[in-house]
Design a protein around this motif. Structure first.
Motif, PDB file in Angstrom:
ATOM      1  N   ILE A  13       0.880  -1.218  -0.129  1.00  0.00           N
ATOM      2  CA  ILE A  13       0.067  -0.226   0.060  1.00  0.00           C
ATOM      3  C   ILE A  13       0.891   1.361   0.145  1.00  0.00           C
ATOM      4  O   ILE A  13       0.311   2.311  -0.261  1.00  0.00           O
ATOM      5  N   ALA A  73       5.944   2.142   2.761  1.00  0.00           N
ATOM      6  CA  ALA A  73       6.221   1.107   3.734  1.00  0.00           C
ATOM      7  C   ALA A  73       6.994   0.213   2.459  1.00  0.00           C
ATOM      8  O   ALA A  73       6.909   0.269   1.433  1.00  0.00           O
ATOM      9  N   VAL A  74       7.794  -0.726   3.239  1.00  0.00           N
ATOM     10  CA  VAL A  74       8.408  -1.689   2.560  1.00  0.00           C
ATOM     11  C   VAL A  74       8.167  -2.927   2.892  1.00  0.00           C
ATOM     12  O   VAL A  74       7.599  -3.323   4.045  1.00  0.00           O
ATOM     13  N   GLY A  76       6.799  -7.472   1.944  1.00  0.00           N
ATOM     14  CA  GLY A  76       5.502  -8.140   1.393  1.00  0.00           C
ATOM     15  C   GLY A  76       5.885  -9.568   1.141  1.00  0.00           C
ATOM     16  O   GLY A  76       7.282  -9.926   1.054  1.00  0.00           O
ATOM     17  N   GLU A  89      13.592  -4.892   4.060  1.00  0.00           N
ATOM     18  CA  GLU A  89      13.652  -4.111   5.303  1.00  0.00           C
ATOM     19  C   GLU A  89      15.104  -3.779   5.435  1.00  0.00           C
ATOM     20  O   GLU A  89      15.477  -2.683   6.146  1.00  0.00           O
ATOM     21  N   LEU A  92      15.463  -0.151   4.431  1.00  0.00           N
ATOM     22  CA  LEU A  92      14.891   0.830   5.378  1.00  0.00           C
ATOM     23  C   LEU A  92      16.061   0.889   6.449  1.00  0.00           C
ATOM     24  O   LEU A  92      16.251   1.977   6.857  1.00  0.00           O
ATOM     25  N   GLY A 262      -3.690   3.062  10.824  1.00  0.00           N
ATOM     26  CA  GLY A 262      -3.856   3.865   9.423  1.00  0.00           C
ATOM     27  C   GLY A 262      -3.671   5.307   9.764  1.00  0.00           C
ATOM     28  O   GLY A 262      -3.731   6.202   8.833  1.00  0.00           O
ATOM     29  N   HIS A 281       2.496   2.196   9.997  1.00  0.00           N
ATOM     30  CA  HIS A 281       1.976   1.035   9.264  1.00  0.00           C
ATOM     31  C   HIS A 281       2.893   0.469   8.292  1.00  0.00           C
ATOM     32  O   HIS A 281       3.769   1.193   7.923  1.00  0.00           O
ATOM     33  N   GLY A 282       2.821  -0.792   7.976  1.00  0.00           N
ATOM     34  CA  GLY A 282       3.390  -1.635   7.006  1.00  0.00           C
ATOM     35  C   GLY A 282       2.951  -1.552   5.763  1.00  0.00           C
ATOM     36  O   GLY A 282       2.144  -0.642   5.270  1.00  0.00           O
ATOM     37  N   ALA A 284       0.852  -3.681   4.323  1.00  0.00           N
ATOM     38  CA  ALA A 284      -0.542  -4.297   4.369  1.00  0.00           C
ATOM     39  C   ALA A 284      -0.878  -5.090   2.994  1.00  0.00           C
ATOM     40  O   ALA A 284      -1.773  -4.763   2.363  1.00  0.00           O
ATOM     41  N   ILE A 287      -4.522  -5.926   1.624  1.00  0.00           N
ATOM     42  CA  ILE A 287      -5.136  -5.097   1.284  1.00  0.00           C
ATOM     43  C   ILE A 287      -4.459  -4.214  -0.061  1.00  0.00           C
ATOM     44  O   ILE A 287      -5.328  -3.290  -0.309  1.00  0.00           O
ATOM     45  N   ALA A 293      -6.502   1.240   1.477  1.00  0.00           N
ATOM     46  CA  ALA A 293      -5.778   1.768   2.648  1.00  0.00           C
ATOM     47  C   ALA A 293      -6.059   3.250   2.957  1.00  0.00           C
ATOM     48  O   ALA A 293      -6.402   3.975   2.105  1.00  0.00           O
ATOM     49  N   ASN A 294      -5.784   3.285   4.223  1.00  0.00           N
ATOM     50  CA  ASN A 294      -6.108   4.657   4.690  1.00  0.00           C
ATOM     51  C   ASN A 294      -4.921   5.553   4.648  1.00  0.00           C
ATOM     52  O   ASN A 294      -3.788   5.173   5.141  1.00  0.00           O
ATOM     53  N   ASP A 335     -10.938   0.985   7.640  1.00  0.00           N
ATOM     54  CA  ASP A 335     -10.154   0.476   8.834  1.00  0.00           C
ATOM     55  C   ASP A 335     -10.708   1.283   9.820  1.00  0.00           C
ATOM     56  O   ASP A 335     -10.686   0.938  10.972  1.00  0.00           O
TER      57      ASP A 335
HETATM   58  P1  NAD Z   1       0.913  -4.055   8.361  1.00  0.00           P
HETATM   59  O1  NAD Z   1       1.110  -2.560   9.351  1.00  0.00           O
HETATM   60  O2  NAD Z   1       1.164  -3.813   7.023  1.00  0.00           O
HETATM   61  O3  NAD Z   1      -0.456  -4.376   8.694  1.00  0.00           O
HETATM   62  C1  NAD Z   1      -1.014  -4.891  10.022  1.00  0.00           C
HETATM   63  C2  NAD Z   1      -2.587  -4.764   9.464  1.00  0.00           C
HETATM   64  O4  NAD Z   1      -3.121  -3.335   9.608  1.00  0.00           O
HETATM   65  C3  NAD Z   1      -3.166  -5.381   8.336  1.00  0.00           C
HETATM   66  O5  NAD Z   1      -4.561  -5.905   8.788  1.00  0.00           O
HETATM   67  C4  NAD Z   1      -3.476  -4.104   7.284  1.00  0.00           C
HETATM   68  O6  NAD Z   1      -4.304  -4.471   6.243  1.00  0.00           O
HETATM   69  C5  NAD Z   1      -3.732  -3.272   8.351  1.00  0.00           C
HETATM   70  N1  NAD Z   1      -3.378  -1.785   7.956  1.00  0.00           N
HETATM   71  C6  NAD Z   1      -2.010  -1.289   7.900  1.00  0.00           C
HETATM   72  N2  NAD Z   1      -1.865  -0.118   7.267  1.00  0.00           N
HETATM   73  C7  NAD Z   1      -3.130   0.177   6.986  1.00  0.00           C
HETATM   74  C8  NAD Z   1      -3.635   1.314   6.368  1.00  0.00           C
HETATM   75  N3  NAD Z   1      -3.071   2.592   5.980  1.00  0.00           N
HETATM   76  N4  NAD Z   1      -4.951   1.339   6.203  1.00  0.00           N
HETATM   77  C9  NAD Z   1      -5.782   0.397   6.477  1.00  0.00           C
HETATM   78  N5  NAD Z   1      -5.453  -0.759   7.053  1.00  0.00           N
HETATM   79  C10 NAD Z   1      -3.990  -0.836   7.441  1.00  0.00           C
HETATM   80  O7  NAD Z   1       1.853  -4.798   9.389  1.00  0.00           O
HETATM   81  P2  NAD Z   1       2.211  -6.268   8.928  1.00  0.00           P
HETATM   82  O8  NAD Z   1       1.122  -7.126   8.240  1.00  0.00           O
HETATM   83  O9  NAD Z   1       2.858  -6.874  10.215  1.00  0.00           O
HETATM   84  O10 NAD Z   1       3.213  -6.283   7.749  1.00  0.00           O
HETATM   85  C11 NAD Z   1       3.245  -6.454   6.682  1.00  0.00           C
HETATM   86  C12 NAD Z   1       4.388  -6.117   5.738  1.00  0.00           C
HETATM   87  O11 NAD Z   1       4.919  -4.873   6.071  1.00  0.00           O
HETATM   88  C13 NAD Z   1       5.580  -6.953   6.164  1.00  0.00           C
HETATM   89  O12 NAD Z   1       6.380  -7.488   5.140  1.00  0.00           O
HETATM   90  C14 NAD Z   1       6.522  -6.176   7.251  1.00  0.00           C
HETATM   91  O13 NAD Z   1       7.526  -6.523   7.219  1.00  0.00           O
HETATM   92  C15 NAD Z   1       6.334  -4.761   6.467  1.00  0.00           C
HETATM   93  N6  NAD Z   1       6.338  -3.830   7.561  1.00  0.00           N
HETATM   94  C16 NAD Z   1       6.989  -2.631   7.005  1.00  0.00           C
HETATM   95  C17 NAD Z   1       7.074  -1.469   7.981  1.00  0.00           C
HETATM   96  C18 NAD Z   1       7.577  -0.352   7.314  1.00  0.00           C
HETATM   97  O14 NAD Z   1       8.188  -0.167   6.038  1.00  0.00           O
HETATM   98  N7  NAD Z   1       8.013   0.745   7.726  1.00  0.00           N
HETATM   99  C19 NAD Z   1       6.640  -1.540   9.090  1.00  0.00           C
HETATM  100  C20 NAD Z   1       5.849  -2.549   9.587  1.00  0.00           C
HETATM  101  C21 NAD Z   1       5.824  -3.813   8.675  1.00  0.00           C
END
Ligand code: NAD
Length: 360
Positions: A13, A73-74, A76, A89, A92, A262, A281-282, A284, A287, A293-294, A335
């Motif tokens: 996202i 974000a990075v 997946g 990662e 980052l 979000g 957030h990551g 995601a 979605i 995404a928000n 969300d």
């Molecule tokens: P995530 O934050 O990506 O998602 C967790 C939950 O929150 C999911 O259900 C997702 O749909 C929801 N969510 C997250 N952001 C949202 C938004 N903006 N709007 C609506 N819903 C949202 O965390 P995860 O699932 O543990 O990680 C997914 C990937 O992201 C992994 O590859 C992880 O390594 C990476 N990650 C990256 C960062 C970064 O780039 N700083 C931080 C955390 C995780």
């Protein structure tokens, strides 16, 4: 000379929310006649697909030249199986250490409109506006020696070193005192000075800085009490400053008080105030690509960038006001949606903020 902002959309996202944030940046550049130039580069999985590594030299070069960076974000599942040394990662982490971003600012803001989404009672969190300043490149996560060794009796022993030098404490202290000055002027330093010598020194340095920043009201709290107080009465805090490990834990707890990941922006700053701004957030993957995404955390990250790296407080306030009014008018991505509100997509949310921004 114009200032440069580097956009790193990343993966999942990331590109979707950065597209909406970019709309807002373009709009404020024109409205406030800002001399800012936007550039875009690859990071994470997107860079692996195109260049074979998560942090290409060209990206690092642009990041070094930029005055501020906005990251989506990075990561997946697509890149989960590849060699650990080139995982998304790593891109980052390479940026954070390459740019020496030691000062992590994590606000926990509960918009009154979203207070029902918190796991705490509405009256405890509605209007919460707390900033946690976490030291990001030192402390027990980086201290040497570290490892797992075998004792004479054959038993294994794990060990880490919790270490901070005065200069490391002072530089994060200054970030926190400066941030408190821009807010309500109250700073709570969190330590474990009743047990850990390293945090006795932490407290000494904070007290020394406190005598310099006379306009900021400094207090100290042990970390166990701080964890309890965050849940008991989070609105008592304005700014909290703490080391890497305590900050890691407290900032995640504080994030959850607000109800939605979000909505939360963050900043990581270097010694000169140059920063990398990103939603908490990551990527995601569940979605991604669905326009669900928000984008508000990414948009609020732009406001932090204006405030902390570019010194444009008025622009920051305007963006934050536009987000609040968008929530007031009932727009909700999935969300944060509940019955009675207008369910919108990522791009519709960006458009709503943009349209409200143009009217204030
Ligand atoms: P995530 O934050 O990506 O998602 C967790 C939950 O929150 C999911 O259900 C997702 O749909 C929801 N969510 C997250 N952001 C949202 C938004 N903006 N709007 C609506 N819903 C949202 O965390 P995860 O699932 O543990 O990680 C997914 C990937 O992201 C992994 O590859 C992880 O390594 C990476 N990650 C990256 C960062 C970064 O780039 N700083 C931080 C955390 C995780």
């Amino acid at each position: 000379m114009s200032q440069r902002i580097l956009l790193l959309p990343g993966d999942g996202i990331g590109p979707e929310v950065i597209r909406e944030a970019e709309k807002i940046l373009v709009q404020v550049i024109s409205r406030f006649k800002l001399d800012l130039q936007l550039e875009t580069a690859l990071l994470g999985g997107a860079a692996i697909d195109s260049e074979g590594i998560p942090l290409p030299d060209s990206t690092l070069k642009l990041a070094n030249q930029a005055d501020a960076i906005l990251l989506g974000a990075v990561g997946g599942p697509k890149w989960d199986e590849i060699d650990r040394s080139i995982r998304p990662e790593k891109g980052l982490l390479g940026l954070r250490s390459g740019l020496q971003l030691f000062g992590n600012l994590r606000p926990a803001i509960t918009f009154p409109q979203l207070a029902d989404a918190s796991s705490l009672k509405k009256e405890l969190v509605a209007g919460l506006d707390l900033l946690i300043v976490r030291e990001l490149t030192g402390g027990i996560y980086f201290g040497e020696p570290r490892g797992i060794r075998e004792l004479k009796n054959g038993e294994k022993q794990g060990f880490n070193t919790y270490v901070y030098s005065e200069s490391e404490i002072e530089r994060i202290g200054r970030v926190a005192f400066d941030a408190a000055r821009k807010r309500d002027g109250r700073l709570c330093s969190v330590d474990k000075a009743n047990v850990l010598e390293v945090t006795v020194l932490w407290r000494e340095v904070m007290d020394r800085l406190g005598r310099e920043y006379k306009d900021v009201q400094l207090s100290h709290m042990y970390v166990d009490n701080a964890a309890m107080q965050l849940i008991r009465e989070p609105k008592q805090f304005d700014v909290m400053v703490t080391g890497n490990m305590f900050g890691d834990i407290l900032s995640d707890a504080a994030a959850m008080l607000t109800g939605s990941i979000g909505m939360l922006p963050s900043a990581s700053l270097d010694i000169n105030g140059k920063g990398m701004y990103e939603p908490c957030h990551g990527s995601a993957p569940d979605i991604a690509g669905q326009n669900k995404a928000n984008p508000l955390a990414a948009i609020l990250s732009c406001a932090m960038m204006m405030r902390y790296s570019l010194g444009l407080e008025q622009v920051a306030l305007t963006i934050e006001k536009a987000v609040e009014q968008t929530l007031d008018e009932g727009y909700r991505t999935v969300d944060i949606f509940s019955d009675g509100y207008k369910k919108v997509s990522t791009s519709e949310m960006g458009d709503a903020v943009s349209s409200i921004l143009s009217s204030i």
